[in-house]
Design a protein around this motif. Structure first.
Motif, PDB file in Angstrom:
ATOM      1  N   ALA A 134       9.641   8.383  -2.255  1.00 17.35           N
ATOM      2  CA  ALA A 134      10.960   7.908  -1.836  1.00 17.35           C
ATOM      3  C   ALA A 134      10.821   6.923  -0.682  1.00 17.35           C
ATOM      4  O   ALA A 134      11.522   5.902  -0.650  1.00 17.35           O
ATOM      5  CB  ALA A 134      11.846   9.086  -1.431  1.00 17.35           C
ATOM      6  N   GLN A 135       9.922   7.207   0.256  1.00 18.75           N
ATOM      7  CA  GLN A 135       9.691   6.273   1.361  1.00 18.75           C
ATOM      8  C   GLN A 135       9.239   4.920   0.835  1.00 18.75           C
ATOM      9  O   GLN A 135       9.715   3.875   1.303  1.00 18.75           O
ATOM     10  CB  GLN A 135       8.637   6.831   2.314  1.00 18.75           C
ATOM     11  N   ASN A 136       8.338   4.931  -0.127  1.00 23.46           N
ATOM     12  CA  ASN A 136       7.861   3.675  -0.713  1.00 23.46           C
ATOM     13  C   ASN A 136       8.988   2.933  -1.412  1.00 23.46           C
ATOM     14  O   ASN A 136       9.109   1.711  -1.291  1.00 23.46           O
ATOM     15  CB  ASN A 136       6.705   3.935  -1.688  1.00 23.46           C
ATOM     16  N   TRP A 137       9.822   3.649  -2.139  1.00 22.65           N
ATOM     17  CA  TRP A 137      10.944   3.026  -2.836  1.00 22.65           C
ATOM     18  C   TRP A 137      11.912   2.406  -1.827  1.00 22.65           C
ATOM     19  O   TRP A 137      12.366   1.279  -2.014  1.00 22.65           O
ATOM     20  CB  TRP A 137      11.668   4.060  -3.709  1.00 22.65           C
ATOM     21  N   LEU A 138      12.207   3.135  -0.758  1.00 25.29           N
ATOM     22  CA  LEU A 138      13.103   2.600   0.269  1.00 25.29           C
ATOM     23  C   LEU A 138      12.554   1.300   0.863  1.00 25.29           C
ATOM     24  O   LEU A 138      13.288   0.334   1.067  1.00 25.29           O
ATOM     25  CB  LEU A 138      13.308   3.638   1.382  1.00 25.29           C
ATOM     26  N   LYS A 139      11.261   1.310   1.120  1.00 28.88           N
ATOM     27  CA  LYS A 139      10.636   0.138   1.736  1.00 28.88           C
ATOM     28  C   LYS A 139      10.574  -1.046   0.762  1.00 28.88           C
ATOM     29  O   LYS A 139      10.929  -2.169   1.121  1.00 28.88           O
ATOM     30  CB  LYS A 139       9.236   0.508   2.219  1.00 28.88           C
ATOM     31  N   THR A 140      10.152  -0.788  -0.471  1.00 32.15           N
ATOM     32  CA  THR A 140       9.998  -1.887  -1.431  1.00 32.15           C
ATOM     33  C   THR A 140      11.331  -2.471  -1.886  1.00 32.15           C
ATOM     34  O   THR A 140      11.389  -3.630  -2.283  1.00 32.15           O
ATOM     35  CB  THR A 140       9.184  -1.455  -2.668  1.00 32.15           C
ATOM     36  N   THR A 141      12.404  -1.672  -1.817  1.00 23.73           N
ATOM     37  CA  THR A 141      13.718  -2.194  -2.214  1.00 23.73           C
ATOM     38  C   THR A 141      14.485  -2.766  -1.024  1.00 23.73           C
ATOM     39  O   THR A 141      15.607  -3.241  -1.192  1.00 23.73           O
ATOM     40  CB  THR A 141      14.570  -1.093  -2.884  1.00 23.73           C
ATOM     41  N   ARG A 168      15.751  -1.108   1.421  1.00 22.11           N
ATOM     42  CA  ARG A 168      16.849  -0.224   1.804  1.00 22.11           C
ATOM     43  C   ARG A 168      16.566   0.565   3.085  1.00 22.11           C
ATOM     44  O   ARG A 168      17.346   1.420   3.462  1.00 22.11           O
ATOM     45  CB  ARG A 168      17.177   0.724   0.658  1.00 22.11           C
ATOM     46  N   SER A 169      15.442   0.284   3.696  1.00 17.93           N
ATOM     47  CA  SER A 169      15.133   0.939   4.944  1.00 17.93           C
ATOM     48  C   SER A 169      14.488  -0.058   5.887  1.00 17.93           C
ATOM     49  O   SER A 169      13.570  -0.788   5.496  1.00 17.93           O
ATOM     50  CB  SER A 169      14.203   2.123   4.718  1.00 17.93           C
ATOM     51  N   GLN A 170      14.934  -0.058   7.112  1.00 14.66           N
ATOM     52  CA  GLN A 170      14.352  -0.924   8.130  1.00 14.66           C
ATOM     53  C   GLN A 170      13.221  -0.229   8.858  1.00 14.66           C
ATOM     54  O   GLN A 170      12.493  -0.834   9.635  1.00 14.66           O
ATOM     55  CB  GLN A 170      15.418  -1.350   9.146  1.00 14.66           C
ATOM     56  N   MET A 171      13.076   1.060   8.618  1.00 11.15           N
ATOM     57  CA  MET A 171      12.054   1.849   9.307  1.00 11.15           C
ATOM     58  C   MET A 171      10.708   1.666   8.634  1.00 11.15           C
ATOM     59  O   MET A 171      10.601   1.760   7.413  1.00 11.15           O
ATOM     60  CB  MET A 171      12.440   3.335   9.279  1.00 11.15           C
ATOM     61  N   ASP A 172       9.680   1.402   9.427  1.00  9.95           N
ATOM     62  CA  ASP A 172       8.334   1.303   8.866  1.00  9.95           C
ATOM     63  C   ASP A 172       7.680   2.658   8.751  1.00  9.95           C
ATOM     64  O   ASP A 172       6.953   2.938   7.822  1.00  9.95           O
ATOM     65  CB  ASP A 172       7.452   0.409   9.743  1.00  9.95           C
ATOM     66  N   VAL A 173       7.955   3.518   9.721  1.00  5.85           N
ATOM     67  CA  VAL A 173       7.347   4.844   9.746  1.00  5.85           C
ATOM     68  C   VAL A 173       8.454   5.861   9.955  1.00  5.85           C
ATOM     69  O   VAL A 173       9.297   5.703  10.832  1.00  5.85           O
ATOM     70  CB  VAL A 173       6.305   4.958  10.890  1.00  5.85           C
ATOM     71  N   PHE A 174       8.451   6.901   9.150  1.00  4.56           N
ATOM     72  CA  PHE A 174       9.504   7.905   9.239  1.00  4.56           C
ATOM     73  C   PHE A 174       9.112   9.085  10.114  1.00  4.56           C
ATOM     74  O   PHE A 174       9.914   9.914  10.453  1.00  4.56           O
ATOM     75  CB  PHE A 174       9.860   8.415   7.841  1.00  4.56           C
ATOM     76  N   PHE A 175       7.835   9.233  10.457  1.00  2.51           N
ATOM     77  CA  PHE A 175       7.420  10.396  11.228  1.00  2.51           C
ATOM     78  C   PHE A 175       6.716   9.987  12.477  1.00  2.51           C
ATOM     79  O   PHE A 175       6.459   8.882  12.767  1.00  2.51           O
ATOM     80  CB  PHE A 175       6.547  11.339  10.402  1.00  2.51           C
TER      81      PHE A 175
END
Length: 173
Positions: free
Chosen positions: A157-164, A166-173
């Motif tokens: 899901a993190q990869n999908w968010l980044k590739t689309t 839909r997320s400005q965050m590079d790292v979630f943790f």
């Protein structure tokens, strides 16, 4: 015959014995213990693919269980059954109810996102790109919440968010 008496494999028998021991020593009232028995039997039935029996047990557990946290897991499992049966709207309803009672339930957030993503894929296949994008945006919001609660659990899901985008965050943790 109660499901607890039908378990015929070692793991199920072991789980049942341990659960019965815990039930006896738990400082819980009779109603809570009875709710747990229904929940345990529901989980066992669900694991065996006996969804109607599992739903019956979960609904009985809901009648008895008063603890919001425990109720959230019952509702979540009901949602799982509806999702596996393709009843996505019912599943979404139960997942949302679970989150209302336990807003720190990453699996419920993830499963909501999965359904919205699936609905986005179906809309895209049907040539409804605006509706697909709306579903994808909903999926993104729920995946972000799931990832914030459990950063290492949803790498795809993190990869999908980044590739689309839909997320400005590079790292979630």
């Amino acid at each position: 015959m109660p499901r607890t008496q039908r378990n015929d494999n070692f793991i199920d028998k072991s789980f049942t014995v341990m659960a019965d021991i815990i039930l006896k020593i738990l400082p819980a009232n009779k109603k809570a213990k009875e709710a747990f028995v229904y929940y345990r039997d529901g989980m066992s039935a669900q694991g065996d693919g006996e969804y109607a029996e599992a739903l019956d047990n979960y609904h009985e557990a809901l009648k008895l269980e008063e603890d919001p946290y425990d109720r959230s897991y019952i509702l979540y499992n009901i949602g799982l059954i509806h999702a596996s049966n393709g009843e996505h709207e019912k599943a979404l309803d139960y997942y949302h109810q679970a989150i209302e009672l336990n807003p720190r339930h990453p699996s419920a957030f993830n499963n909501i996102a999965v359904i919205y993503h699936y609905q986005g894929e179906k809309a895209k296949e049907a040539g409804q790109s605006d509706e697909a994008e709306a579903f994808y945006d909903k999926a993104a919001e729920y995946w972000k919440q799931a990832i914030q609660l459990a950063p290492n659990n949803y790498i795809e899901a993190q990869n999908w968010l980044k590739t689309t985008g839909r997320s400005q965050m590079d790292v979630f943790f």
